[in-house]
Design a protein around this motif. Sequence first.
Motif, PDB file in Angstrom:
ATOM      1  N   ALA A  63      -7.147  75.053  38.153  1.00 32.43           N
ATOM      2  CA  ALA A  63      -6.938  75.825  36.932  1.00 32.43           C
ATOM      3  C   ALA A  63      -6.219  77.130  37.253  1.00 32.43           C
ATOM      4  CB  ALA A  63      -8.279  76.117  36.273  1.00 32.43           C
ATOM      5  N   ARG A  64      -5.318  77.495  36.388  1.00 29.96           N
ATOM      6  CA  ARG A  64      -4.626  78.769  36.522  1.00 29.96           C
ATOM      7  C   ARG A  64      -5.096  79.679  35.410  1.00 29.96           C
ATOM      8  NH1 ARG A  64      -3.587  80.223  41.131  1.00 29.96           N
ATOM      9  NH2 ARG A  64      -1.750  79.489  42.140  1.00 29.96           N
ATOM     10  N   VAL A  65      -5.409  80.904  35.760  1.00 30.13           N
ATOM     11  CA  VAL A  65      -5.870  81.883  34.788  1.00 30.13           C
ATOM     12  C   VAL A  65      -4.768  82.904  34.606  1.00 30.13           C
ATOM     13  CG1 VAL A  65      -7.599  83.656  34.332  1.00 30.13           C
ATOM     14  CG2 VAL A  65      -8.259  81.548  35.484  1.00 30.13           C
TER      15      VAL A  65
ATOM     16  N   LEU B  67     -10.024  88.663  38.113  1.00 33.51           N
ATOM     17  CA  LEU B  67      -9.685  88.076  39.410  1.00 33.51           C
ATOM     18  C   LEU B  67      -8.210  87.698  39.485  1.00 33.51           C
ATOM     19  CD1 LEU B  67     -12.877  85.947  40.011  1.00 33.51           C
ATOM     20  CD2 LEU B  67     -12.185  88.007  41.262  1.00 33.51           C
ATOM     21  N   ALA B  68      -7.649  87.168  38.403  1.00 30.77           N
ATOM     22  CA  ALA B  68      -6.221  86.832  38.375  1.00 30.77           C
ATOM     23  C   ALA B  68      -5.384  88.088  38.580  1.00 30.77           C
ATOM     24  CB  ALA B  68      -5.854  86.139  37.068  1.00 30.77           C
ATOM     25  N   TYR B  69      -5.769  89.177  37.919  1.00 35.24           N
ATOM     26  CA  TYR B  69      -5.080  90.459  38.112  1.00 35.24           C
ATOM     27  C   TYR B  69      -5.188  90.896  39.569  1.00 35.24           C
ATOM     28  CZ  TYR B  69      -4.206  95.440  38.145  1.00 35.24           C
ATOM     29  OH  TYR B  69      -3.726  96.677  38.474  1.00 35.24           O
ATOM     30  N   ALA B  70      -6.390  90.802  40.131  1.00 29.71           N
ATOM     31  CA  ALA B  70      -6.619  91.238  41.515  1.00 29.71           C
ATOM     32  C   ALA B  70      -5.729  90.459  42.483  1.00 29.71           C
ATOM     33  CB  ALA B  70      -8.089  91.067  41.881  1.00 29.71           C
ATOM     34  N   VAL B  71      -5.656  89.158  42.302  1.00 28.65           N
ATOM     35  CA  VAL B  71      -4.838  88.330  43.186  1.00 28.65           C
ATOM     36  C   VAL B  71      -3.364  88.687  43.021  1.00 28.65           C
ATOM     37  CG1 VAL B  71      -4.022  85.964  43.599  1.00 28.65           C
ATOM     38  CG2 VAL B  71      -6.489  86.436  43.401  1.00 28.65           C
ATOM     39  N   GLU B  72      -2.917  88.801  41.775  1.00 29.62           N
ATOM     40  CA  GLU B  72      -1.510  89.119  41.538  1.00 29.62           C
ATOM     41  C   GLU B  72      -1.148  90.492  42.104  1.00 29.62           C
ATOM     42  OE1 GLU B  72       1.009  90.241  37.689  1.00 29.62           O
ATOM     43  OE2 GLU B  72       0.441  88.117  37.760  1.00 29.62           O
ATOM     44  N   ARG B  73      -2.018  91.437  41.951  1.00 33.65           N
ATOM     45  CA  ARG B  73      -1.722  92.824  42.350  1.00 33.65           C
ATOM     46  C   ARG B  73      -1.960  93.080  43.835  1.00 33.65           C
ATOM     47  NH1 ARG B  73      -0.945  96.834  44.607  1.00 33.65           N
ATOM     48  NH2 ARG B  73      -1.266  98.967  43.928  1.00 33.65           N
ATOM     49  N   PHE B  74      -3.022  92.504  44.420  1.00 39.52           N
ATOM     50  CA  PHE B  74      -3.442  92.922  45.752  1.00 39.52           C
ATOM     51  C   PHE B  74      -3.360  91.860  46.856  1.00 39.52           C
ATOM     52  CE2 PHE B  74      -5.998  95.589  42.790  1.00 39.52           C
ATOM     53  CZ  PHE B  74      -5.466  96.822  43.114  1.00 39.52           C
TER      54      PHE B  74
ATOM     55  N   ILE C 285      -8.146  80.359  41.758  1.00 36.37           N
ATOM     56  CA  ILE C 285      -6.922  81.128  41.515  1.00 36.37           C
ATOM     57  C   ILE C 285      -6.084  81.227  42.784  1.00 36.37           C
ATOM     58  CG2 ILE C 285      -6.030  83.425  40.894  1.00 36.37           C
ATOM     59  CD1 ILE C 285      -8.693  83.702  39.202  1.00 36.37           C
ATOM     60  N   GLU C 286      -6.759  81.483  43.910  1.00 34.94           N
ATOM     61  CA  GLU C 286      -6.060  81.655  45.193  1.00 34.94           C
ATOM     62  C   GLU C 286      -6.881  81.006  46.305  1.00 34.94           C
ATOM     63  OE1 GLU C 286      -3.933  81.778  48.025  1.00 34.94           O
ATOM     64  OE2 GLU C 286      -2.956  82.793  46.344  1.00 34.94           O
ATOM     65  N   PRO C 287      -6.526  79.762  46.675  1.00 31.30           N
ATOM     66  CA  PRO C 287      -7.297  79.048  47.696  1.00 31.30           C
ATOM     67  C   PRO C 287      -7.370  79.764  49.052  1.00 31.30           C
ATOM     68  CG  PRO C 287      -5.842  77.546  46.538  1.00 31.30           C
ATOM     69  CD  PRO C 287      -5.475  78.936  46.092  1.00 31.30           C
ATOM     70  N   ALA C 288      -6.410  80.625  49.338  1.00 32.47           N
ATOM     71  CA  ALA C 288      -6.409  81.347  50.615  1.00 32.47           C
ATOM     72  C   ALA C 288      -7.078  82.719  50.512  1.00 32.47           C
ATOM     73  CB  ALA C 288      -4.978  81.495  51.126  1.00 32.47           C
TER      74      ALA C 288
ATOM     75  N   GLN D  25     -17.564  73.629  50.579  1.00 30.35           N
ATOM     76  CA  GLN D  25     -17.213  73.366  49.179  1.00 30.35           C
ATOM     77  C   GLN D  25     -15.926  74.059  48.761  1.00 30.35           C
ATOM     78  OE1 GLN D  25     -20.345  73.759  46.321  1.00 30.35           O
ATOM     79  NE2 GLN D  25     -18.941  73.900  44.598  1.00 30.35           N
ATOM     80  N   PHE D  26     -15.736  75.304  49.195  1.00 32.72           N
ATOM     81  CA  PHE D  26     -14.588  76.078  48.725  1.00 32.72           C
ATOM     82  C   PHE D  26     -13.419  76.066  49.701  1.00 32.72           C
ATOM     83  CE2 PHE D  26     -18.320  78.144  46.648  1.00 32.72           C
ATOM     84  CZ  PHE D  26     -18.065  77.670  45.375  1.00 32.72           C
ATOM     85  N   GLY D  27     -13.595  75.416  50.863  1.00 26.35           N
ATOM     86  CA  GLY D  27     -12.504  75.316  51.824  1.00 26.35           C
ATOM     87  C   GLY D  27     -12.089  76.649  52.403  1.00 26.35           C
ATOM     88  N   ILE D  28     -13.056  77.516  52.629  1.00 27.45           N
ATOM     89  CA  ILE D  28     -12.770  78.845  53.160  1.00 27.45           C
ATOM     90  C   ILE D  28     -13.494  79.038  54.481  1.00 27.45           C
ATOM     91  CG2 ILE D  28     -12.371  79.929  50.914  1.00 27.45           C
ATOM     92  CD1 ILE D  28     -15.268  81.036  51.095  1.00 27.45           C
ATOM     93  N   LYS D  29     -13.054  80.017  55.230  1.00 30.47           N
ATOM     94  CA  LYS D  29     -13.758  80.460  56.423  1.00 30.47           C
ATOM     95  C   LYS D  29     -14.195  81.891  56.142  1.00 30.47           C
ATOM     96  CE  LYS D  29     -15.117  80.325  60.717  1.00 30.47           C
ATOM     97  NZ  LYS D  29     -16.490  79.928  60.887  1.00 30.47           N
TER      98      LYS D  29
END
Length: 191
Positions: free
Chosen positions: A2-4, A57-64, A88-91, A116-120
């Motif tokens: 999903a994209r927000v 969170l979408a703002y945070a990812v886009e901005r930072f 929003i941002e898998p990485a 579950q989230f594919g993160i470290k």
Amino acid sequence: MARVSVPSKLEQPAGARNGTDPSRNGAPAANGHDPYSDDAMTAAANELDLASAEEVLAYAVERFHPRLTLACSFQKEESVLVHMLTQIEPAARVFVIDTGVLFPETLETWRQFEQQFGIKVEVFDAVSPGEPWTAEHCCSMAKVRALEEALQGVEAWITGVRREHATTRAEARKLERDTRRGIWKLNPLAD
């Protein structure tokens, strides 16, 4: 996935950073407007106070992003935030402060988050050698040092702070300046 959407008033030109226009090779924006000035960020904070957690969170990812990290203690707030953020941002970057006395259930939750989230999850050590972990040592200098280390090199961090948690958090905004560290702090679940 999903994209927000970022609230429309908060959208910036793709790649715009620190008031520059990427199409002008880093020169100041042609309109002279600095989208990251104190005034612009105050306006963003005002709009984000009305936004959903996903929009924050979408703002945070886009901005930072990629100089953005989420503080995680594996509580219910972080479960929601990690899920939304990785959609929003898998990485996305996520960190934990390891006190050396995490419950087995917390360690299992940690393992499940990563799967579950594919993160470290990044680990910052707050073990206080020679000191028992007691209520008096709950927020010792080791824990503060670990937080400072976790926030080095980031422009912003995300927390699970909610206004209802304590009177000291009653005025928390969804975007606020962390003046102690000179970075931005996002509290998407504040309300």
